[in-house]
Design an enzyme around this catalytic site. Structure first.
Site, mmCIF file in Angstrom:
data_model
loop_
_atom_site.group_PDB
_atom_site.id
_atom_site.type_symbol
_atom_site.label_atom_id
_atom_site.label_comp_id
_atom_site.label_asym_id
_atom_site.label_seq_id
_atom_site.Cartn_x
_atom_site.Cartn_y
_atom_site.Cartn_z
ATOM 1 N N ASN A 210 0.736 -1.244 -0.269
ATOM 2 C CA ASN A 210 -0.165 -0.192 -0.435
ATOM 3 C C ASN A 210 1.199 1.246 -0.066
ATOM 4 O O ASN A 210 1.911 1.245 -0.571
ATOM 5 C CB ASN A 210 -0.673 -0.243 1.143
ATOM 6 N N PRO A 318 -2.300 -12.543 10.538
ATOM 7 C CA PRO A 318 -2.383 -12.097 11.708
ATOM 8 C C PRO A 318 -2.924 -10.471 11.937
ATOM 9 O O PRO A 318 -2.203 -9.527 11.557
ATOM 10 C CB PRO A 318 -1.682 -12.440 11.958
HETATM 11 O O1 PMT Z 1 2.633 5.885 6.421
HETATM 12 P P1 PMT Z 1 2.711 7.694 5.870
HETATM 13 O O2 PMT Z 1 2.243 7.605 4.456
HETATM 14 O O3 PMT Z 1 2.678 8.376 7.048
HETATM 15 O O4 PMT Z 1 1.317 7.303 5.991
HETATM 16 C C1 PMT Z 1 0.351 7.485 7.406
HETATM 17 C C2 PMT Z 1 -0.821 6.480 7.936
HETATM 18 C C3 PMT Z 1 -2.425 7.129 7.015
HETATM 19 C C4 PMT Z 1 -0.324 4.951 7.019
HETATM 20 C C5 PMT Z 1 -1.333 5.802 9.458
HETATM 21 O O5 PMT Z 1 -1.753 7.317 10.004
HETATM 22 C C6 PMT Z 1 -2.505 5.235 9.354
HETATM 23 O O6 PMT Z 1 -3.019 5.461 9.522
HETATM 24 N N1 PMT Z 1 -2.055 3.765 9.852
HETATM 25 C C7 PMT Z 1 -2.981 3.166 9.891
HETATM 26 C C8 PMT Z 1 -3.360 2.851 8.185
HETATM 27 C C9 PMT Z 1 -4.338 1.477 8.519
HETATM 28 O O7 PMT Z 1 -4.335 0.301 7.728
HETATM 29 O O8 PMT Z 1 -5.457 1.217 9.382
HETATM 30 P P2 PMT Z 1 -6.884 0.161 9.780
HETATM 31 O O9 PMT Z 1 -7.590 0.243 9.269
HETATM 32 O O10 PMT Z 1 -5.959 -1.252 8.965
HETATM 33 O O11 PMT Z 1 -5.903 -0.640 11.197
HETATM 34 C C10 PMT Z 1 -6.459 -0.053 12.024
HETATM 35 C C11 PMT Z 1 -5.075 -0.581 12.940
HETATM 36 O O12 PMT Z 1 -4.521 -2.095 13.367
HETATM 37 C C12 PMT Z 1 -4.136 0.231 12.350
HETATM 38 O O13 PMT Z 1 -2.899 0.193 13.991
HETATM 39 C C13 PMT Z 1 -3.017 -0.947 12.263
HETATM 40 O O14 PMT Z 1 -1.716 -0.970 12.532
HETATM 41 C C14 PMT Z 1 -3.446 -1.812 13.342
HETATM 42 N N2 PMT Z 1 -3.970 -3.541 12.062
HETATM 43 C C15 PMT Z 1 -4.124 -4.292 10.923
HETATM 44 C C16 PMT Z 1 -4.232 -4.405 10.631
HETATM 45 C C17 PMT Z 1 -2.975 -5.792 11.204
HETATM 46 N N3 PMT Z 1 -3.292 -6.862 10.151
HETATM 47 N N4 PMT Z 1 -2.406 -6.067 11.649
HETATM 48 C C18 PMT Z 1 -2.768 -4.875 12.630
HETATM 49 O O15 PMT Z 1 -1.947 -4.044 13.801
#
Ligand code: PMT
Length: 409
Positions: A210, A318
């Site tokens: 991504n 995971p």
């Molecule tokens: O890296 P940059 O270009 O500076 O951009 C920053 C960002 C937009 C990536 C950052 O601010 C952000 O929003 N990060 C989380 C992105 C995300 O994928 O969110 P999510 O909604 O998919 O996941 C929710 C949370 O679960 C996050 O804390 C993620 O790290 C965590 N997660 C998700 C999936 C997974 N398999 N394991 C996880 O730990």
């Protein structure tokens, strides 16, 4: 002085004989690793040339508010957002008066009005002017408004007087500025941060990933370090330098990231002095791939003539942060939610479903912020409240997040 490394500083130079010291100050700030952009008032240009400060800072000097060329590039609002701190040295009595009363009649005063970062002023003026009740009232008002005062010092003045009003020495200004980036609010804590994307291999040359650049996570690592924490940054494949005094572990896939996270937290938990509640903080900034190909081909997958379709079977990765939140004792666990719609509703769902202590919601439908941008805008949500931080540099957003975490511990 290390705290100035990678800091973005806007240096405002106003009209006064001490403007010559600004040249030395720029050298000190750059030697300490800061990036400096200079703004000069028209009076300052009577004392030192923009060319000198341009050569020393390595950046064009900003001179006028109504400069169409500058506005097309880095205009005054962008410059205000760009800086991690705004330093005015020397700050003349006239500038101090205009700042106190909220004038916006030149570039520097306008920047001060628009800035959301800390503002520091190093006054320089004759001792009589410094002591005058008008100036003292202004200084008092500026301090009440949250503006930080550096100096002035005492001694011989260019006009022949002796007294208080000399601009502080460049070394001292640089040191005070460096110290201002250390908040101490996380002293004694261990902060583990995941940052960047993960790459999920399809075959030896292709992967699913991504647009995460890692900038948000790296900014958080710097902010946590500056707040006194010991920081471990578990980074996916990103093109960013490791911040000073931050321990970095590089990973590629979500499974690698989980292994590195678990090993790191196991190691910290073994150290009894840091395992008490609130002493370990986990921040999941990484954009972890939710799915990966169920098998990664050992050889490059070849294009099959006459077959326009290729189907990839994906399996779930995971959930790293949910795994962290199940640990006992549980680290203070902070997630991010990158959403393109229903941002707050989805973030609230994630904080509950993943058992998080806090979640940072960012609306990534806005192309100017979030993924791969230097800017972000977030809502920080915790069980008892929330706080919105408007669009600003990721360094400023990171400081707000770290400050809020320290209040919730
Ligand atoms: O890296 P940059 O270009 O500076 O951009 C920053 C960002 C937009 C990536 C950052 O601010 C952000 O929003 N990060 C989380 C992105 C995300 O994928 O969110 P999510 O909604 O998919 O996941 C929710 C949370 O679960 C996050 O804390 C993620 O790290 C965590 N997660 C998700 C999936 C997974 N398999 N394991 C996880 O730990």
């Amino acid at each position: 002085m290390q705290r100035l490394a990678n800091k973005r500083l806007v240096l405002g130079v106003t009209g006064g004989i001490a403007a010559y010291k600004s040249a030395e100050l720029i050298r000190r700030l750059i030697d300490a690793g800061a990036e400096v952009r200079v703004v000069m008032t028209s009076a300052a240009q009577e004392f030192i040339t923009p060319l000198t400060l341009q050569a020393l800072s390595g950046n064009p000097v900003h001179l006028a508010l109504l400069d169409t060329e500058a506005e097309a590039g880095m205009g005054h609002i962008e410059l205000a957002r760009w800086g991690d701190a705004l330093l005015i040295a020397p700050a003349s009595a006239d500038f101090i008066a205009r700042l106190t009363h909220g004038h916006g009649n030149d570039l520097l005063t306008t920047l001060c009005l628009a800035a959301r970062c800390p503002i520091h002023i190093a006054p320089a003026m004759n001792q009589g002017m410094w002591a005058s009740s008008a100036n003292q009232n202004n200084i008092q008002q500026l301090e009440t408004n949250g503006i930080h005062l550096i100096g002035p010092g005492s001694g011989y003045q260019a006009c022949g007087d002796i007294g208080l009003g000399r601009m502080s020495e460049p070394d001292d200004i640089a040191q005070i500025l460096a110290d201002s980036f250390q908040t101490g609010s996380l002293t004694g804590t261990q902060v583990v941060i995941t940052a960047g994307p993960t790459r999920e291999a399809i075959d030896p040359v292709r992967y699913i990933s991504n647009h995460s650049s890692g900038k948000m996570g790296f900014a958080l690592a710097e902010a946590a370090r500056d707040a006194g924490a010991t920081v471990t940054l578990i980074a996916g494949p990103v093109n960013l330098a490791t911040p000073d005094r931050v321990n970095r572990i590089n990973v590629v896939s979500a499974e690698d990231m989980l292994v590195a996270t678990t090993e790191c937290l196991d190691h910290l938990s073994l150290n009894s002095s840091v395992s008490s509640e609130g002493s370990i903080i986990f921040i999941g900034t990484a954009a972890v791939a939710d799915y990966r190909p169920d098998t990664s081909a050992t050889q490059k997958i070849k294009k099959t003539q006459g077959n326009p379709n290729l189907t990839l079977q994906l399996i779930e990765n995971p959930d790293i942060i949910a795994t962290v939140a199940k640990r006992s004792p549980k680290p203070f666990t902070v997630g991010f939610a990158a959403e393109t719609q229903n941002v707050l509703a989805y973030a609230n769902d994630k904080i509950a479903r993943k058992n998080l202590d806090m979640i940072i919601a960012n609306d990534v439908s806005n192309k100017d912020i979030g993924f791969n941008s230097d800017l972000n805008a977030v809502t920080i949500i915790w069980p008892e409240g929330n706080k919105t931080v408007d669009i600003a540099s990721k360094a400023i957003i990171a400081n707000s997040i770290i400050q809020q975490i320290s209040l919730q511990l």
